[in-house]
Write a protein that holds these residues in place. Sequence first.
Motif, short mmCIF file in Angstrom:
data_model
loop_
_atom_site.label_atom_id
_atom_site.label_comp_id
_atom_site.label_asym_id
_atom_site.label_seq_id
_atom_site.Cartn_x
_atom_site.Cartn_y
_atom_site.Cartn_z
N LYS B 193 0.83 -1.21 0.00
CA LYS B 193 0.00 0.00 0.00
C LYS B 193 0.86 1.25 0.00
CE LYS B 193 -3.38 2.59 2.66
NZ LYS B 193 -3.96 2.84 3.99
N ASN B 194 1.94 1.24 0.78
CA ASN B 194 2.77 2.43 0.89
C ASN B 194 4.02 2.38 0.03
OD1 ASN B 194 1.09 3.85 2.67
ND2 ASN B 194 1.74 2.50 4.34
N SER B 195 4.12 1.32 -0.80
CA SER B 195 5.25 1.27 -1.72
C SER B 195 5.01 2.25 -2.86
CB SER B 195 5.39 -0.15 -2.28
OG SER B 195 4.31 -0.41 -3.15
N ARG B 196 6.01 2.40 -3.71
CA ARG B 196 5.88 3.27 -4.87
C ARG B 196 4.68 2.82 -5.72
NH1 ARG B 196 8.93 6.77 -7.79
NH2 ARG B 196 8.62 6.67 -10.04
N PHE B 197 4.58 1.49 -5.91
CA PHE B 197 3.49 0.93 -6.70
C PHE B 197 2.13 1.22 -6.05
CE2 PHE B 197 0.70 -2.86 -7.07
CZ PHE B 197 0.33 -2.69 -8.41
N GLY B 198 2.06 1.01 -4.72
CA GLY B 198 0.80 1.22 -4.02
C GLY B 198 0.35 2.67 -4.08
N ARG B 199 1.31 3.57 -3.93
CA ARG B 199 0.95 4.99 -4.00
C ARG B 199 0.47 5.35 -5.40
NH1 ARG B 199 5.83 7.57 -3.04
NH2 ARG B 199 6.93 5.66 -2.54
N ALA B 200 1.10 4.73 -6.41
CA ALA B 200 0.66 4.97 -7.79
C ALA B 200 -0.77 4.47 -7.98
CB ALA B 200 1.61 4.26 -8.76
N CYS B 201 -1.07 3.30 -7.39
CA CYS B 201 -2.43 2.75 -7.49
C CYS B 201 -3.43 3.71 -6.88
CB CYS B 201 -2.52 1.40 -6.78
SG CYS B 201 -1.76 0.07 -7.71
N ARG B 202 -3.07 4.29 -5.72
CA ARG B 202 -4.01 5.20 -5.07
C ARG B 202 -4.17 6.47 -5.89
NH1 ARG B 202 -0.81 4.42 0.06
NH2 ARG B 202 -1.78 6.25 0.98
N ALA B 203 -3.11 6.86 -6.60
CA ALA B 203 -3.24 8.01 -7.49
C ALA B 203 -4.22 7.70 -8.62
CB ALA B 203 -1.87 8.37 -8.07
N ILE B 204 -4.17 6.44 -9.11
CA ILE B 204 -5.10 6.03 -10.17
C ILE B 204 -6.53 6.11 -9.66
CG2 ILE B 204 -5.85 4.06 -11.57
CD1 ILE B 204 -2.89 3.20 -11.70
N ALA B 205 -6.73 5.69 -8.40
CA ALA B 205 -8.07 5.74 -7.83
C ALA B 205 -8.56 7.18 -7.77
CB ALA B 205 -8.07 5.13 -6.42
N GLY B 206 -7.65 8.10 -7.45
CA GLY B 206 -8.04 9.51 -7.37
C GLY B 206 -8.43 10.05 -8.73
N SER B 207 -7.58 9.88 -9.71
CA SER B 207 -7.90 10.32 -11.06
C SER B 207 -6.96 9.62 -12.03
CB SER B 207 -7.74 11.84 -11.18
OG SER B 207 -7.58 12.19 -12.54
N GLU B 208 -7.57 8.86 -12.95
CA GLU B 208 -6.74 8.14 -13.91
C GLU B 208 -5.99 9.11 -14.81
OE1 GLU B 208 -8.50 4.96 -16.09
OE2 GLU B 208 -9.51 4.18 -14.33
N LEU B 209 -6.68 10.20 -15.17
CA LEU B 209 -6.07 11.19 -16.05
C LEU B 209 -4.85 11.81 -15.40
CD1 LEU B 209 -8.90 13.22 -17.77
CD2 LEU B 209 -7.07 11.91 -18.84
N ALA B 210 -5.03 12.25 -14.15
CA ALA B 210 -3.93 12.90 -13.44
C ALA B 210 -2.78 11.93 -13.23
CB ALA B 210 -4.42 13.44 -12.10
N ALA B 211 -3.12 10.68 -12.87
CA ALA B 211 -2.08 9.68 -12.66
C ALA B 211 -1.30 9.46 -13.95
CB ALA B 211 -2.70 8.37 -12.17
N ALA B 213 -0.95 11.57 -16.36
CA ALA B 213 -0.16 12.77 -16.65
C ALA B 213 1.12 12.79 -15.83
CB ALA B 213 -0.99 14.02 -16.36
N LEU B 214 1.10 12.15 -14.64
CA LEU B 214 2.30 12.10 -13.81
C LEU B 214 3.26 11.00 -14.25
CD1 LEU B 214 0.67 12.61 -10.32
CD2 LEU B 214 2.17 14.19 -11.52
N GLY B 215 2.89 10.31 -15.32
CA GLY B 215 3.78 9.29 -15.84
C GLY B 215 3.55 7.90 -15.29
N ILE B 216 2.42 7.71 -14.58
CA ILE B 216 2.10 6.37 -14.07
C ILE B 216 1.50 5.54 -15.20
CG2 ILE B 216 0.60 5.09 -12.49
CD1 ILE B 216 0.80 7.57 -10.63
N PRO B 217 2.05 4.36 -15.45
CA PRO B 217 1.46 3.50 -16.50
C PRO B 217 0.13 2.93 -16.01
CG PRO B 217 3.32 2.39 -15.48
CD PRO B 217 3.24 3.73 -14.85
N VAL B 218 -0.95 3.67 -16.23
CA VAL B 218 -2.24 3.36 -15.60
C VAL B 218 -2.72 1.95 -15.93
CG1 VAL B 218 -4.66 4.01 -15.51
CG2 VAL B 218 -2.91 5.78 -15.52
N ALA B 219 -2.75 1.62 -17.24
CA ALA B 219 -3.31 0.33 -17.64
C ALA B 219 -2.52 -0.81 -17.01
CB ALA B 219 -3.29 0.20 -19.17
N ARG B 220 -1.17 -0.70 -17.03
CA ARG B 220 -0.35 -1.79 -16.52
C ARG B 220 -0.55 -1.94 -15.01
NH1 ARG B 220 5.71 -0.94 -16.80
NH2 ARG B 220 5.20 -0.06 -18.83
N TYR B 221 -0.61 -0.83 -14.28
CA TYR B 221 -0.75 -0.91 -12.84
C TYR B 221 -2.12 -1.45 -12.44
CZ TYR B 221 3.70 1.21 -11.60
OH TYR B 221 5.03 1.44 -11.42
#
Lengths: 299, 328
Positions: B193-211, B213-221
């Motif tokens: 949950k608090n790893s880099r991956f977990g934080r990225a996942c929570r960013a996706i939950a907040g907004s896929e678009l914003a995530a 835009a921050l360079g998170i590979p949304v589909a893969r995560y």
Amino acid sequence: MIDVVQLAQNLINGVGLGLIYGLIGIGFCVIYNASGIVNFGQGVFVMLGGMICATFLAHAGLPIWLAALVTVPVVALIGVAMEVAIVRPMWKRGASIFAIILATLACQMLIEQVTLLGLGDQPRTFDSFTPGGPLMVGGVALPYQFFWVLGCGALMVAGLWAFFTRTRSGRALRACSQNAEAAALLGVPVRRMMMLSFALSAGLGAVAGILITPSQITAYNIGTPFGVNGFIAAIIGGFGSAAGAVTGGILLGVFQALAIALLGASFKNVAALSVLLVVLLVFPQGILAQIKTLRSSRR
Amino acid sequence: MRSSRTMTLPVTTSTSGGLPWRHILLAALGVLVVAFAFSANGYVVTVIGFAAIYALFCTGLNFFMGFTGQASFGQNAFAALGGYGSAILTADYGFEPAIALILTMAFSGVVALVVGYPTLRLRGHYLAMATFALGLITYEISINWTDVTQGYMGYSGIPPLGIGPYYADTPKQQLAVILILLALGVLAAAALKNSRFGRACRAIAGSELAAGALGIPVARYKLVSFVIAALYASAAGSLFAHFVGFISPEVFGTAMVVQSFTMLYLGGIGTIAGPLIGAVVVSLLPELMRGLKDYQTIGYLVILLGILIYAPKGVAGLLDRLLPKREG
């Protein structure tokens, strides 16, 4: 080799069942268009239609037309109760769509449990609306109930079309589906429309349940397959018009009939669900809408 | 499909910087439940065992729904894969239960990868219905593919958990193994949950678009998160098969979906403790409502609906309100 007569028989059965799916599919569309909610408990109205009608027939001794006339408003009222007690409070609190979906699913299970307690777990059925039959055409049996399904199905679609284009309430419902806020500003009572959409949708489900019970059976737990198949019909039709949902339903019914002929009856639900996945993944706008856009882009 | 509703779930964005006595309270409650289970008779052991298995299942589901903000109404499919996989491998082919557990988890993970790749492109109602269909397809297959699953009859004669010469023969030993695996699963989820991956996942939950835009590979995560949930579900299915020694299609039916969602929403979705609280409370509820007899399921569904309407953040949300965290 597949027997041609048998295949034709399967197809006829498929069309009849598909029309039922179409009616359920319209129910999905009506609620979705009015509120943006997909009611995962839609199938329960089909079950209630069949079960309540069977109860009126068996215990009150009513004639079929009267039993049907009483059943449909009762089920519509249950639909309204579902909207008022569960969907509206969640909607007001801004619950997530997944929570609302879960609530409708839980509501279906709740109604199933109450039905199980009240009416027992015995499957029920009642006679066709007109005795006699079937009509034989070249070795293919056309039960009289099939014509009832066709006739009532056509009547419902025509009635809905008239309702949505000719009446104030119908137009107001369409206005809500286009833009609920603008509709509210123009004086459309959006909340009452949501209630109306649940009543209409539940009533449609009840009609579907009454029509199908003589050729199948009904029991407290038949809701889910009907609900899912109705949803598939609505998806194929693009979640828009009544005609689209009915077309989608008939396509699905025919496909299921072919699957039964080729794979055997036990995998018909797997076949239908696979259709759902393929349609969702390949044509997320619905097959009919996709064809339309293809055509217009060619012009 | 038109999407006027918000697509994200209520996600608690706080990290684990809360007051220690919040954790102490929860840990004490957990120890109490476990101690009660081990001192009590066989029936209580069974109930707590089921609760622990469901807690494992829900911890995985919570990763996909609570943290990543997606929805799967078909996680029962992976529990069924795990359960039937373990049953067939151990009862028919004489595999070690531990090895069968890992093999079926790997298989479920691959299935989740293949199925999730196209499915997770969907959103909202379409995602919900597509995943629901996955669960229903698996259920239908488990009924109709009788050569492999024995259909309605169910699969019996599944050996208890164990590895090599060590077998968990008694229910209490089994419960101990399940609890250890649950603890591992929860710790892994907390770390993720608090790893880099977990934080990225929570960013996706907040907004896929914003995530994105921050360079998170949304589909893969999203896909990885789905596979993680499937691994938990598969392990839970396997554990169930070994714990009970018998499985049937009904075990992994739609009721399982509703029950696990009840646990998630009651406990508090998007928190680490939520699935645990939910699993224990929901498993004990029917026991408390024994007096209701036939009305038990109805009472249970009414409670679920009440929570969904009036307390959408669950018990963990109530704890947040009662025991607020220190700011900063």
